[in-house]
Design a protein around this motif. Structure first.
Motif, PDB file in Angstrom:
ATOM      1  N   TYR A 111      -3.783  -4.005   2.931  1.00 10.94           N
ATOM      2  CA  TYR A 111      -2.997  -3.303   1.903  1.00 10.94           C
ATOM      3  C   TYR A 111      -3.877  -2.625   0.857  1.00 10.94           C
ATOM      4  N   TRP A 112      -5.077  -3.149   0.684  1.00  9.35           N
ATOM      5  CA  TRP A 112      -5.946  -2.561  -0.334  1.00  9.35           C
ATOM      6  C   TRP A 112      -6.267  -1.089  -0.040  1.00  9.35           C
ATOM      7  N   THR A 113      -6.340  -0.766   1.235  1.00  6.74           N
ATOM      8  CA  THR A 113      -6.660   0.615   1.642  1.00  6.74           C
ATOM      9  C   THR A 113      -5.657   1.609   1.056  1.00  6.74           C
ATOM     10  N   TYR A 114      -4.386   1.193   0.994  1.00  3.01           N
ATOM     11  CA  TYR A 114      -3.356   2.112   0.474  1.00  3.01           C
ATOM     12  C   TYR A 114      -3.643   2.477  -0.981  1.00  3.01           C
ATOM     13  N   ILE A 115      -4.085   1.473  -1.750  1.00  2.00           N
ATOM     14  CA  ILE A 115      -4.358   1.716  -3.178  1.00  2.00           C
ATOM     15  C   ILE A 115      -5.550   2.666  -3.309  1.00  2.00           C
ATOM     16  N   MET A 116      -6.615   2.386  -2.544  1.00  2.00           N
ATOM     17  CA  MET A 116      -7.818   3.220  -2.665  1.00  2.00           C
ATOM     18  C   MET A 116      -7.548   4.643  -2.184  1.00  2.00           C
ATOM     19  N   ASP A 117      -6.742   4.772  -1.140  1.00  2.00           N
ATOM     20  CA  ASP A 117      -6.394   6.128  -0.664  1.00  2.00           C
ATOM     21  C   ASP A 117      -5.610   6.887  -1.731  1.00  2.00           C
ATOM     22  N   PHE A 118      -4.746   6.158  -2.429  1.00  2.00           N
ATOM     23  CA  PHE A 118      -3.940   6.771  -3.499  1.00  2.00           C
ATOM     24  C   PHE A 118      -4.891   7.336  -4.563  1.00  2.00           C
ATOM     25  N   ILE A 119      -5.876   6.520  -4.934  1.00  2.00           N
ATOM     26  CA  ILE A 119      -6.816   6.957  -5.982  1.00  2.00           C
ATOM     27  C   ILE A 119      -7.662   8.129  -5.467  1.00  2.00           C
TER      28      ILE A 119
END
Ligand SMILES: Cc1cc2nc3c(=O)[nH]c(=O)nc-3n(C[C@H](O)[C@H](O)[C@H](O)COP(=O)(O)OP(=O)(O)OC[C@H]3O[C@@H](n4cnc5c(N)ncnc54)[C@H](O)[C@@H]3O)c2cc1C
Length: 458
Positions: free
Chosen positions: A362-370
């Protein structure tokens, strides 16, 4: 008109309870058969600082921004469909205007279309908001209350409902006035119960849910980070939508992300302590003395399909603590200060591998958002920081019949407003009107209300 008259008890004179009663008496239901019980005060006695309790409940007394979109403010169209939801929200807005001393001053802000520069990376949720005007809420409350009293509706003020026997249709209550402290409990029977206790009654609602083992809807996990950066990087979007809501959805993965609760100008990050752990939120000061030209917002993931979302979230939040607090990461910055000038409590980390271990895929989604924000707002680059985690523990939503919001176990008990699944004025009021329409359709047997009869009575 033929009418099978039943006693209706409404617990909570908040936005929901008041709209339900209004719909009922507007359509000819005898006010004398409607009783509203509230632990707060009537609008003549209620003080401005009594934010949560009393006539018109929470936001109906202190803020009064009426959002007009089914994706904002909680669940509505899920129960009744999109078209009906909009129609119900119209009725709530009409009620606020109807009792407004200057209805012509009720303004609707309706932001323009999604700007091209955020596409194709993000969607921007735009929705109309009716601004009732905080200064008028007290007068609206008084006019509205007078109307219901004139129709015969019975009110019990400063009376707290402490128990409800769903099997015997009985409400147990007691005055909260100090002079009645030694009095015994009182009770009242109902044929139909509308339960609209809002956030101030959330513990009571939970007690009842536990006691009667009420089944609830599966809930999602809501977790992410609080993002913070100098406001100048986002100004282009803030000019279009002050509280912008960027979003993206990965339907096949059951994950969606949104920016949540944007604060600008005098924007501060705040520590929240829940269940002994730290998480983050943000707020904005109105007084421009506090201006810091920062922007902060949550980047929240909604994750569906996790079996026990509460335990899962609690566990993740707990693992994201170090030295008794949450975490801060930035490629270039240090944590900001609070409005009081203290450092925002957070342990600064210099890489994100530990967070990645805890949050997994799930962390990937946050970093992709940023990363994608960096493309949309090119000056942003590495000039940002994140406070980890931000979390919303969603309270359980009792399982109801979508036809009339009645409990699946007790068909004459209807949950409405924040006690069900709402998070805003318009949706709370709309849910309650939906219930009132069902009660009306069931008891009115003549064709005076053909639209109800044709819709509900086969
Ligand atoms: C400060 C603030 C500002 C807000 N501003 C906005 C806004 O601008 N726009 C927006 O859309 N939403 C806003 N909200 C959210 C909005 O107020 C709620 O979603 C809405 O009021 C919910 O309506 P309700 O009728 O379910 O509950 P409420 O309006 O909270 O009313 C519940 C009532 O139940 C009574 N009650 C509770 N427990 C008991 C009990 N055991 N016995 C008797 N009575 C009881 C309380 O006294 C209260 O009057 C705001 C909330 C707050 C706190």
């Amino acid at each position: 008109m033929k009418m099978k008259e039943k006693k209706i008890v409404i617990v909570g004179a908040g936005v929901a309870g008041v709209n339900a009663a209004t719909k009922l008496v507007d359509q000819g239901y005898p006010g004398e058969l409607i009783t509203i019980i509230d632990m707060g005060k009537d609008p003549y006695k209620r003080k401005p600082e009594e934010v949560m309790t009393g006539f018109l409940g929470a936001g109906g007394w202190s803020d009064g921004k009426l959002t007009y979109h089914t994706a904002i403010g909680g669940q509505l169209s899920k129960y009744c469909g999109e078209e009906k939801a909009m129609q119900l929200m119209d009725q709530v807005i009409t009620n606020f205007k109807r009792f407004h001393p200057k209805p012509e001053e009720v303004q609707c802000s309706n932001p323009e279309a999604e700007p091209d520069f955020i596409k194709p990376y993000f969607g921007l949720r735009l929705f109309p908001v009716w601004h009732v005007g905080t200064d008028y809420l007290s007068e609206i409350g008084k006019n509205w209350y007078d109307y219901l009293v004139s129709k015969g509706v019975q009110f019990h003020w400063e009376t707290k409902v402490s128990n409800i026997n769903f099997r015997h249709n009985e409400v147990i209550m007691k005055s909260v006035k100090p002079e009645f402290a030694n009095m015994d409990n009182d009770s009242m029977f109902y044929d139909e119960l509308i339960f609209g206790v809002g956030k101030s009654g959330i513990d009571f609602a939970q007690e009842l849910a536990n006691k009667y083992e009420l089944p609830d809807e599966p809930k999602s996990v809501q977790i992410g980070v609080r993002f913070e950066a100098p406001q100048k990087h986002f100004q282009k979007l803030i000019d279009i939508s002050y509280d912008f809501k960027l979003y993206r959805k990965f339907e096949d993965k059951g994950v969606s992300l949104r920016s949540f609760c944007t604060n600008n100008n005098a924007a501060y990050v705040a520590v929240e302590e829940t269940y002994g752990d730290h998480s983050y939120n943000g707020h904005a000061k109105k007084d421009m003395r506090y201006r810091n030209d920062m922007t902060n917002f949550g980047i929240l993931m909604e994750i569906n399909g996790i079996e026990d979302p509460f335990t899962w979230s609690r566990d993740v939040v707990n693992k994201l603590q170090f030295n008794g607090t949450g975490l801060y990461y930035s490629p270039t910055r240090i944590p900001s200060t609070t409005a009081e000038g203290n450092n925002v409590t957070a342990f600064q980390i210099d890489n994100l591998s530990g967070v990645e271990n805890v949050m997994g895929e799930y962390w990937t989604y946050i970093m992709d958002f940023i990363e994608d924000m960096k493309k949309v707002f090119p000056t942003l680059q590495d000039d940002w920081g994140i406070y980890i985690p931000e979390v919303k523990y969603l309270s359980p939503e009792p399982l109801v019949s979508y036809r009339n919001l009645s409990l699946t176990k007790f068909s004459n008990v209807h949950f409405v407003g924040d006690a069900l699944s709402a998070r805003g004025i318009t949706v709370s009021g709309a849910q309650a009107i939906y219930v009132a329409e069902d009660i009306l359709s069931y008891y009115l047997r003549d064709t005076e209300y053909p639209e109800f009869i044709s819709h509900y009575v086969a």
